[in-house]
Design a protein around this motif. Structure first.
Motif, PDB file in Angstrom:
ATOM      1  N   CYS A 171      31.139  43.244  30.551  1.00 54.94           N
ATOM      2  CA  CYS A 171      30.187  44.528  30.626  1.00 54.94           C
ATOM      3  C   CYS A 171      29.130  44.111  30.499  1.00 54.94           C
ATOM      4  O   CYS A 171      28.586  43.554  29.733  1.00 54.94           O
ATOM      5  N   VAL A 172      28.134  44.738  31.264  1.00 51.37           N
ATOM      6  CA  VAL A 172      26.700  44.598  31.054  1.00 51.37           C
ATOM      7  C   VAL A 172      26.125  46.064  30.515  1.00 51.37           C
ATOM      8  O   VAL A 172      26.623  47.124  31.494  1.00 51.37           O
ATOM      9  N   ILE A 173      25.673  46.234  29.473  1.00 53.21           N
ATOM     10  CA  ILE A 173      25.259  47.652  28.995  1.00 53.21           C
ATOM     11  C   ILE A 173      23.648  47.669  29.234  1.00 53.21           C
ATOM     12  O   ILE A 173      22.835  46.602  28.729  1.00 53.21           O
ATOM     13  N   ASP A 229      39.166  41.621  39.525  1.00 54.15           N
ATOM     14  CA  ASP A 229      39.530  43.015  39.929  1.00 54.15           C
ATOM     15  C   ASP A 229      38.211  44.046  39.489  1.00 54.15           C
ATOM     16  O   ASP A 229      37.766  43.784  38.363  1.00 54.15           O
ATOM     17  N   ARG A 230      37.962  44.995  40.200  1.00 50.99           N
ATOM     18  CA  ARG A 230      37.182  46.000  39.805  1.00 50.99           C
ATOM     19  C   ARG A 230      35.968  45.700  39.309  1.00 50.99           C
ATOM     20  O   ARG A 230      35.104  46.032  38.246  1.00 50.99           O
ATOM     21  N   ILE A 231      35.267  44.829  40.119  1.00 45.77           N
ATOM     22  CA  ILE A 231      34.012  44.319  40.031  1.00 45.77           C
ATOM     23  C   ILE A 231      32.815  45.497  40.314  1.00 45.77           C
ATOM     24  O   ILE A 231      32.809  45.645  41.495  1.00 45.77           O
ATOM     25  N   GLU A 232      32.115  46.067  39.522  1.00 50.68           N
ATOM     26  CA  GLU A 232      31.370  47.235  39.824  1.00 50.68           C
ATOM     27  C   GLU A 232      30.017  47.080  39.045  1.00 50.68           C
ATOM     28  O   GLU A 232      29.758  46.674  38.057  1.00 50.68           O
ATOM     29  N   THR A 233      28.781  47.737  40.019  1.00 53.07           N
ATOM     30  CA  THR A 233      27.597  47.895  39.311  1.00 53.07           C
ATOM     31  C   THR A 233      27.247  49.392  39.811  1.00 53.07           C
ATOM     32  O   THR A 233      27.344  49.822  40.748  1.00 53.07           O
ATOM     33  N   ALA A 234      26.698  49.939  38.636  1.00 50.42           N
ATOM     34  CA  ALA A 234      26.312  51.261  38.806  1.00 50.42           C
ATOM     35  C   ALA A 234      25.299  51.462  39.811  1.00 50.42           C
ATOM     36  O   ALA A 234      24.325  50.643  39.767  1.00 50.42           O
ATOM     37  N   GLN A 235      25.061  52.477  40.520  1.00 50.41           N
ATOM     38  CA  GLN A 235      24.288  52.664  41.571  1.00 50.41           C
ATOM     39  C   GLN A 235      22.760  52.474  41.128  1.00 50.41           C
ATOM     40  O   GLN A 235      21.979  51.939  41.915  1.00 50.41           O
ATOM     41  N   LYS A 261      20.019  43.972  41.163  1.00 56.30           N
ATOM     42  CA  LYS A 261      19.231  43.117  40.034  1.00 56.30           C
ATOM     43  C   LYS A 261      20.016  41.892  39.434  1.00 56.30           C
ATOM     44  O   LYS A 261      19.833  41.244  38.536  1.00 56.30           O
ATOM     45  N   GLY A 262      21.084  41.512  40.504  1.00 56.82           N
ATOM     46  CA  GLY A 262      21.834  40.196  40.187  1.00 56.82           C
ATOM     47  C   GLY A 262      22.983  40.476  39.031  1.00 56.82           C
ATOM     48  O   GLY A 262      23.775  39.556  38.479  1.00 56.82           O
ATOM     49  N   LEU A 263      23.217  41.703  38.401  1.00 56.21           N
ATOM     50  CA  LEU A 263      24.179  42.148  37.579  1.00 56.21           C
ATOM     51  C   LEU A 263      25.746  41.622  38.156  1.00 56.21           C
ATOM     52  O   LEU A 263      26.552  41.229  37.278  1.00 56.21           O
ATOM     53  N   VAL A 280      28.331  39.030  36.050  1.00 53.71           N
ATOM     54  CA  VAL A 280      29.570  39.521  35.971  1.00 53.71           C
ATOM     55  C   VAL A 280      30.603  38.425  36.360  1.00 53.71           C
ATOM     56  O   VAL A 280      31.328  38.185  35.575  1.00 53.71           O
ATOM     57  N   MET A 281      30.416  38.069  37.704  1.00 54.51           N
ATOM     58  CA  MET A 281      31.397  37.339  38.183  1.00 54.51           C
ATOM     59  C   MET A 281      31.198  35.871  37.596  1.00 54.51           C
ATOM     60  O   MET A 281      32.127  35.149  37.210  1.00 54.51           O
ATOM     61  N   ILE A 282      30.049  35.426  37.101  1.00 52.40           N
ATOM     62  CA  ILE A 282      29.747  34.192  36.392  1.00 52.40           C
ATOM     63  C   ILE A 282      30.347  33.926  35.350  1.00 52.40           C
ATOM     64  O   ILE A 282      30.919  33.260  34.740  1.00 52.40           O
ATOM     65  N   ALA A 283      30.368  35.063  34.385  1.00 53.29           N
ATOM     66  CA  ALA A 283      30.869  35.455  33.059  1.00 53.29           C
ATOM     67  C   ALA A 283      32.281  35.326  33.000  1.00 53.29           C
ATOM     68  O   ALA A 283      32.782  34.776  32.305  1.00 53.29           O
ATOM     69  N   LEU A 284      32.889  35.957  33.996  1.00 50.36           N
ATOM     70  CA  LEU A 284      34.240  36.062  34.278  1.00 50.36           C
ATOM     71  C   LEU A 284      34.688  34.732  34.634  1.00 50.36           C
ATOM     72  O   LEU A 284      35.922  34.259  33.870  1.00 50.36           O
TER      73      LEU A 284
END
Length: 100
Positions: free
Chosen positions: A13-15, A37-43, A48-50, A54-58
Motif C-alpha cells: 500500500c502507498v498512503i 492481483d488487484r494492482i490499483e492506483t487511485a485516479q 506518478k510512478g506509484l 507497488v510492483m517493485i515492492a511486491l
C-alpha cells in the motif's frame, strides 16, 4: 510504502500525505507460482510512478525467486506492465455469476 504479509498473500500500500490510499496491490505465492492481483492506483495519484513502486515492492517481497510470475491485467494497466517487461501470454475474460 507499507507491506503486509498474511501467509502466502502480500499486500503493498502507498498512503498519500492526506491519509488516502494512493496505490495498492497483492501477490499470492505458492511453491509453483507467484500471482500479482488487484494492482490499483487511485485516479488522483496516477502518472506518478506509484504502480511501478507497488510492483517493485511486491516483486522484492517474493519468497521464491525461481517461481514463475503471473499477472491478470486490465487494458488500463497494459502499458504499465509492458514497460516493466511483462508480456501477454493469452487474452483474459472476466465473468460473474449473478445472485439469485
Amino acid at each position: 510504502m507499507e507491506l503486509q504479509q498474511a501467509g502466502p498473500v502480500t499486500r503493498a500500500c502507498v498512503i498519500a500525505p492526506d491519509g488516502d490510499l494512493a496505490a495498492s496491490g497483492y501477490t499470492a505465492e505458492t511453491a509453483d507460482v507467484c500471482i500479482y492481483d488487484r494492482i490499483e492506483t487511485a485516479q488522483d495519484h496516477r502518472r506518478k510512478g506509484l504502480g511501478v513502486a507497488v510492483m517493485i515492492a511486491l516483486g522484492a517481497a517474493r519468497r521464491t525467486l525461481a517461481s514463475p510470475q503471473l499477472l491478470v491485467a486490465t487494458e488500463d494497466g497494459r502499458n504499465l506492465y509492458a514497460n516493466l517487461g511483462w508480456a501477454v501470454l493469452a487474452p483474459f475474460a472476466a465473468a460473474t455469476i449473478p445472485e439469485g
